[in-house]
Design a protein around this motif. Structure first.
Motif, short mmCIF file in Angstrom:
data_model
loop_
_atom_site.label_atom_id
_atom_site.label_comp_id
_atom_site.label_asym_id
_atom_site.label_seq_id
_atom_site.Cartn_x
_atom_site.Cartn_y
_atom_site.Cartn_z
N ASP A 1 0.79 -1.24 0.00
CA ASP A 1 0.00 0.00 0.00
C ASP A 1 0.82 1.29 0.00
O ASP A 1 0.28 2.37 0.24
CB ASP A 1 -0.98 0.03 1.19
CG ASP A 1 -2.13 -0.95 0.99
OD1 ASP A 1 -2.53 -1.17 -0.18
OD2 ASP A 1 -2.60 -1.52 1.98
N VAL A 2 2.12 1.19 -0.23
CA VAL A 2 2.94 2.40 -0.35
C VAL A 2 3.54 2.41 -1.75
O VAL A 2 4.20 1.45 -2.14
CB VAL A 2 4.06 2.45 0.71
CG1 VAL A 2 4.94 3.68 0.50
CG2 VAL A 2 3.46 2.46 2.11
N ALA A 3 3.26 3.49 -2.51
CA ALA A 3 3.77 3.58 -3.88
C ALA A 3 4.91 4.58 -3.94
O ALA A 3 4.82 5.67 -3.37
CB ALA A 3 2.65 4.00 -4.81
N GLU A 4 5.97 4.20 -4.64
CA GLU A 4 7.12 5.10 -4.80
C GLU A 4 7.44 5.15 -6.28
O GLU A 4 7.68 4.10 -6.89
CB GLU A 4 8.29 4.50 -4.03
CG GLU A 4 9.20 5.53 -3.41
CD GLU A 4 10.24 4.81 -2.56
OE1 GLU A 4 10.01 4.69 -1.35
OE2 GLU A 4 11.24 4.34 -3.14
N VAL A 5 7.38 6.34 -6.85
CA VAL A 5 7.65 6.47 -8.28
C VAL A 5 9.14 6.61 -8.48
O VAL A 5 9.79 7.43 -7.83
CB VAL A 5 6.85 7.68 -8.82
CG1 VAL A 5 7.42 8.17 -10.11
CG2 VAL A 5 5.39 7.30 -9.00
N LEU A 6 9.71 5.79 -9.36
CA LEU A 6 11.16 5.78 -9.52
C LEU A 6 11.64 6.56 -10.74
O LEU A 6 12.50 7.41 -10.67
CB LEU A 6 11.67 4.33 -9.64
CG LEU A 6 11.38 3.41 -8.45
CD1 LEU A 6 11.81 2.00 -8.76
CD2 LEU A 6 12.09 3.92 -7.21
N GLU A 7 11.07 6.25 -11.89
CA GLU A 7 11.53 6.84 -13.15
C GLU A 7 10.38 6.94 -14.14
O GLU A 7 9.30 6.38 -13.89
CB GLU A 7 12.63 5.97 -13.77
CG GLU A 7 13.98 6.64 -13.98
CD GLU A 7 13.98 8.13 -14.24
OE1 GLU A 7 13.19 8.61 -15.08
OE2 GLU A 7 14.79 8.84 -13.63
N MET B 1 -7.45 0.63 -11.09
CA MET B 1 -8.11 0.91 -9.81
C MET B 1 -7.39 2.02 -9.06
O MET B 1 -6.21 2.27 -9.27
CB MET B 1 -8.13 -0.35 -8.94
CG MET B 1 -6.75 -0.89 -8.62
SD MET B 1 -6.82 -2.31 -7.51
CE MET B 1 -6.99 -3.68 -8.64
N ILE B 2 -8.17 2.69 -8.20
CA ILE B 2 -7.56 3.64 -7.26
C ILE B 2 -7.82 3.03 -5.89
O ILE B 2 -8.96 2.88 -5.48
CB ILE B 2 -8.22 5.03 -7.34
CG1 ILE B 2 -8.16 5.58 -8.77
CG2 ILE B 2 -7.56 5.99 -6.36
CD1 ILE B 2 -8.98 6.84 -8.98
N SER B 3 -6.74 2.66 -5.21
CA SER B 3 -6.93 2.08 -3.88
C SER B 3 -6.62 3.15 -2.83
O SER B 3 -7.51 3.91 -2.45
CB SER B 3 -6.06 0.83 -3.73
OG SER B 3 -6.33 0.22 -2.50
N THR B 4 -5.38 3.29 -2.41
CA THR B 4 -5.07 4.35 -1.43
C THR B 4 -4.92 5.72 -2.10
O THR B 4 -4.89 6.73 -1.43
CB THR B 4 -3.74 4.05 -0.71
OG1 THR B 4 -2.70 4.07 -1.71
CG2 THR B 4 -3.76 2.72 -0.01
N GLY B 5 -4.79 5.72 -3.43
CA GLY B 5 -4.58 6.97 -4.15
C GLY B 5 -3.11 7.36 -4.20
O GLY B 5 -2.74 8.34 -4.86
N GLY B 6 -2.25 6.58 -3.52
CA GLY B 6 -0.82 6.90 -3.46
C GLY B 6 -0.16 6.88 -4.84
O GLY B 6 0.66 7.76 -5.16
N MET C 1 -11.04 3.51 -3.39
CA MET C 1 -10.95 4.64 -2.45
C MET C 1 -10.77 4.17 -1.01
O MET C 1 -11.57 4.46 -0.11
CB MET C 1 -12.17 5.56 -2.57
CG MET C 1 -12.41 6.06 -3.98
SD MET C 1 -10.97 6.94 -4.63
CE MET C 1 -11.64 7.75 -6.06
N ALA C 2 -9.70 3.41 -0.79
CA ALA C 2 -9.39 2.91 0.55
C ALA C 2 -8.75 4.02 1.38
O ALA C 2 -8.23 5.01 0.84
CB ALA C 2 -8.43 1.74 0.43
N ASP C 3 -8.81 3.82 2.69
CA ASP C 3 -8.14 4.73 3.61
C ASP C 3 -8.62 6.17 3.34
O ASP C 3 -9.81 6.41 3.26
CB ASP C 3 -6.62 4.55 3.41
CG ASP C 3 -5.82 5.02 4.62
OD1 ASP C 3 -6.43 5.20 5.68
OD2 ASP C 3 -4.60 5.21 4.48
N ASN C 4 -7.68 7.11 3.18
CA ASN C 4 -8.12 8.50 2.93
C ASN C 4 -7.86 8.91 1.48
O ASN C 4 -7.48 10.03 1.20
CB ASN C 4 -7.46 9.48 3.91
CG ASN C 4 -5.95 9.49 3.73
OD1 ASN C 4 -5.42 8.57 3.12
ND2 ASN C 4 -5.28 10.52 4.22
#
Ligand code: R5P
Length: 322
Positions: free
Chosen positions: A198-204, A220-225, A251-254
């Protein structure tokens, strides 16, 4: 086939009612509730013997509860002698657990398929499965619908000048590609990493977005991260503005708050999952796909082609009658 009958669990009754309206059939009477001990309670309240029954139930949050409603409804219909039962699952939960990414992990998407077939479903209709290979987890027929052409057409109608379609991760490239063919735009691809669930990190990023409207396409949009991170990178790389088109608004979490505060100009989703009122916002646009699901049900009932539904050069809001 016997008479067409449509039933719904509690996950998205407005969608089921929209499908019934499209088909001109009433929504079937069934009590789908909960016993005081929390167990799901179902009673089909009309005659279904010999009928061609469709149960509409996205397995959205609370997923486990909605899955049980679906399974128990199928069981009740089977025991009530329905002739054929089709599970219509506009959003298929557990789809991201479709392989063992590490030792001692389950393949929950396959377990879901086993449960649905064991409950007594004869067929499945699903919309934009996270991984199309999930179709193969079933030994019963699966019709895999896609809302990507509908979303692409929606963008096309807006005549936004210079657009570049962006896949927010490598797994979404073919989906984004399908979208950009429909609108005749270039493609950019983001490399995403998940340091933890549930944590997304954009690399390149590969592709040129400078001075253009970047349109992120996702299933899908889950956490929106993912969207938040991708939008920041696209703007940092010179995009004029950023929008997102995604099929399933989990639309999980906030996530709704995150989107509201993000630099995204607009987020377009479908109604496979019912959005809570608190999530409704001028930035979030909902495109109903009742007619697509209704048309797939009609064609399944009549035994006509579903693939031709997607073969038109331009998708249309009205059904394409063969
Ligand atoms: C990932 O593979 C999916 O296609 C979506 O990009 C992802 O599920 C979105 O999740 P989140 O909104 O939590 O970043």
């Amino acid at each position: 086939m016997g008479d067409l009958k449509i039933f719904s669990g509690n996950a998205n009754r407005p969608l089921a009612l929209g499908v019934c309206k499209y088909l001109g059939v009433p929504l079937g009477h069934a009590m789908v509730g909960t016993f005081k001990n929390g167990e799901t309670r179902v009673k089909i309240e009309q005659h279904v013997r010999g009928a061609d029954v469709f149960v509409i139930q996205p397995t959205s949050s609370p997923s486990d509860h909605h899955i049980m409603e679906l399974l128990i409804m199928i069981d009740a219909l089977r025991r009530a002698s329905a002739d054929r039962i089709t599970a219509v699952i506009p959003y298929y939960a557990y789809a991201k657990q479709e392989k063992k990414a590490a030792g001692r992990e389950p393949i929950s998407a396959k377990l879901m398929a086993n449960l649905i077939a064991t409950a007594g479903a004869d067929r499945v209709i699903a919309v934009d499965l996270h991984a199309p290979a999930i179709q193969g987890f079933f030994d019963i027929p699966v019709d895999h619908l896609t809302a990507i052409p509908i979303l692409a057409d929606l963008l096309n109608m807006q005549n936004i000048g210079d657009v570049v379609v962006v896949s927010p991760d490598s797994g979404g490239v073919s989906r984004a590609n399908e979208f950009r063919y429909r609108i005749n735009a270039d493609l950019a691809i983001i490399a995403k990493h998940r340091p933890e669930p549930d944590v997304a990190e954009v690399l390149e990023m590969v592709g040129d977005v400078r001075g253009r409207t970047a349109v992120i396409v996702d299933d899908m949009i889950s956490t929106g991260g993912t969207l938040e991170e991708a939008a920041d990178m696209l703007l940092a790389r010179g995009a004029k503005s950023v929008m997102a088109y995604a099929v399933h608004p989990i639309m999980a979490d906030n996530a709704c708050e995150l989107i509201r505060r993000s630099k995204l100009e607009r987020v377009v989703v479908t109604n496979t999952i019912q959005l809570s009122d608190s999530c409704k916002d001028h930035k979030i646009i909902i495109e109903p796909i009742d007619w697509l699901i209704g048309e797939a049900i009609r064609r399944t009932h009549e035994g006509s082609s579903i693939s031709t539904l997607f073969q038109a050069p331009r998708y249309r809001q009205e059904p394409l009658i063969p």
